[in-house]
Design an enzyme around this catalytic site. Sequence first.
Site, PDB file in Angstrom:
ATOM      1  N   GLY A   1       6.060  -0.436  -3.874  1.00 29.69           N
ATOM      2  CA  GLY A   1       6.047  -1.638  -4.694  1.00 29.69           C
ATOM      3  C   GLY A   1       7.461  -2.029  -5.049  1.00 29.69           C
ATOM      4  O   GLY A   1       8.398  -1.227  -4.944  1.00 29.69           O
ATOM      5  N   ARG A   2       7.627  -3.290  -5.456  1.00 29.57           N
ATOM      6  CA  ARG A   2       8.957  -3.757  -5.823  1.00 29.57           C
ATOM      7  C   ARG A   2       8.819  -4.928  -6.791  1.00 29.57           C
ATOM      8  O   ARG A   2       7.793  -5.620  -6.800  1.00 29.57           O
ATOM      9  CB  ARG A   2       9.755  -4.194  -4.583  1.00 29.57           C
ATOM     10  CG  ARG A   2       9.084  -5.307  -3.800  1.00 29.57           C
ATOM     11  CD  ARG A   2       9.391  -5.243  -2.333  1.00 29.57           C
ATOM     12  NE  ARG A   2       8.950  -4.020  -1.722  1.00 29.57           N
ATOM     13  CZ  ARG A   2       7.705  -3.785  -1.283  1.00 29.57           C
ATOM     14  NH1 ARG A   2       6.769  -4.709  -1.415  1.00 29.57           N
ATOM     15  NH2 ARG A   2       7.399  -2.648  -0.738  1.00 29.57           N
TER      16      ARG A   2
ATOM     17  N   ALA B   1       0.805  -1.214   0.000  1.00 31.53           N
ATOM     18  CA  ALA B   1       0.000   0.000   0.000  1.00 31.53           C
ATOM     19  C   ALA B   1       0.843   1.271   0.000  1.00 31.53           C
ATOM     20  O   ALA B   1       0.358   2.334  -0.390  1.00 31.53           O
ATOM     21  CB  ALA B   1      -0.929  -0.002   1.215  1.00 31.53           C
TER      22      ALA B   1
ATOM     23  N   HIS C   1      -2.560 -12.690  -1.980  1.00 30.86           N
ATOM     24  CA  HIS C   1      -2.660 -11.740  -0.881  1.00 30.86           C
ATOM     25  C   HIS C   1      -1.273 -11.671  -0.258  1.00 30.86           C
ATOM     26  O   HIS C   1      -0.724 -12.687   0.174  1.00 30.86           O
ATOM     27  CB  HIS C   1      -3.691 -12.207   0.142  1.00 30.86           C
ATOM     28  CG  HIS C   1      -3.842 -11.267   1.294  1.00 30.86           C
ATOM     29  ND1 HIS C   1      -4.418 -11.644   2.481  1.00 30.86           N
ATOM     30  CD2 HIS C   1      -3.491  -9.976   1.442  1.00 30.86           C
ATOM     31  CE1 HIS C   1      -4.407 -10.624   3.321  1.00 30.86           C
ATOM     32  NE2 HIS C   1      -3.836  -9.603   2.705  1.00 30.86           N
ATOM     33  N   ASP C   2      -0.687 -10.490  -0.206  1.00 32.29           N
ATOM     34  CA  ASP C   2       0.714 -10.385   0.190  1.00 32.29           C
ATOM     35  C   ASP C   2       0.977 -10.999   1.564  1.00 32.29           C
ATOM     36  O   ASP C   2       2.052 -11.546   1.813  1.00 32.29           O
ATOM     37  CB  ASP C   2       1.212  -8.940   0.121  1.00 32.29           C
ATOM     38  CG  ASP C   2       0.317  -7.936   0.834  1.00 32.29           C
ATOM     39  OD1 ASP C   2      -0.587  -8.346   1.575  1.00 32.29           O
ATOM     40  OD2 ASP C   2       0.535  -6.722   0.633  1.00 32.29           O
TER      41      ASP C   2
END
Length: 477
Positions: A14-15, A11, A243-244
């Site tokens: 990002g990577r 949120a 889902h991370d």
Amino acid sequence: MSLHAAVDFGASSGRVMLGAVGTDHLELTEAARFRNGAVLVPRERGAALYWDMVGLWRESLTGLQRVAELARAAGEPVASVGVATWAVDYGLLDGDGTLLAAPRSYRDARTDGVAERLHQRVPAAELYRRNGLQHLPFTTVYQLLAEQEESLLASARSLLLLPDLVGWWLSGHRGAESTNVSTTGLADVHTGRWAPDLVELAGIDPALLAPEHDPGVVLAGLRPEVEESTGLDGARLVAVGSHDTASAVVGGAAGDERFAYVVCGTWSLVGVELEEPVLTEASLASGFTNERGVDGRIRYLHNVMGLWVLQGCLADWGLDSTGLPPLLAAAGDLPAGGPVIDVDDPVFLHPGPMVSRVQRACEAAGQPVPTERPAVVRCVLDSLAGAFARAVEDAVRLSGRDVDVVHVVGGGAQNALLCQLTADACGRPVLAGPVEATALGNVLVQARAAGTVTGGLEDLRALVAKTAELVRYVPGR
């Protein structure tokens, strides 16, 4: 040895990572890192919060180009790509698969009061027996009920959760991965599949929903235009714990010991891993959720507001993460016993000034109001550690699963003060790391699908434990 690309959207950042996996080898190389955050956009009926998914798509393609370059330098092909993001949010597509609008953020105020209105028709306890979820205002089912007041839903022909949306752009495969499906409130807690009665309750056409699949499935090859733009010739899209948090729990270094986990990022998810859901009245009253994990495990957890509050304070002061270390050092020098707040109070959910909210919460609780920056930071961290400890104790009490050690993974594992405070509050050792647990869990599931590694989650975690740098914090030290 096999190479795999992990696309990981959080949120706040990002990577894209390149993972090299072998029987006794696990290594991540960062290909790209970029900022993320919901964007407040004015409208006639008030501003709304949107995600810049097109911008994230652009950044992911740039990262995958770099992955291909790194792989060519290593002389090995990239076997597959996996995608994980935060949960509950979605994109709406037309009949041609075109995104109709930027996806709304779960922090958007449109869901305020929706859950309460639904519970007047369907008791909260009945919903819990069906979907097993803690009642959070931004769960997908409540977003969809709010969506019905707008025109987009009637124009949509497909709904894809955000990691599945990225997978659609990458490969043309339209699907719904089960760990993320389980967070929507539209899934049967026992099967992890769409529940027709819950879908009907949300008032949407079941045809909008994509077919479910589980982590570890090879879904499709990449689109020709994606192969051309990235150089990832022959790579396949593989379903991971999209889902991370599901991927992060895979990527922890937990061994055979009885453990709890804190997946600590913008949100913090605190819980234990079980074989079966817990659906008791006490579990509902304590705000615990039952989400699917990789290999059918249940992630029995409580959502804690997480580093979002600290990030908001930094933003109020005009600082980014580089300004945090001196504040942490000064906060660590302060004596214990300072003010604490309820970080799960809904007042902290939406974007906006955060320091003043912390101070008002202290005042309302009759506690000293912190004014200096280190004191505010210490208040937030003491409050987070206390919330983590309460969640661990509740998980033990409600599930019957004893806990000997608490694993802190994700960005919060870098915060030594928070980890020590958590160990003190829990009265149990904290094992901190890996920071990139989500990417590690992502590439491990891909590598297992490729046959490079074998076994269950314990075998995958043993490889993490063997290769990761971990820090142990002992209570009272």
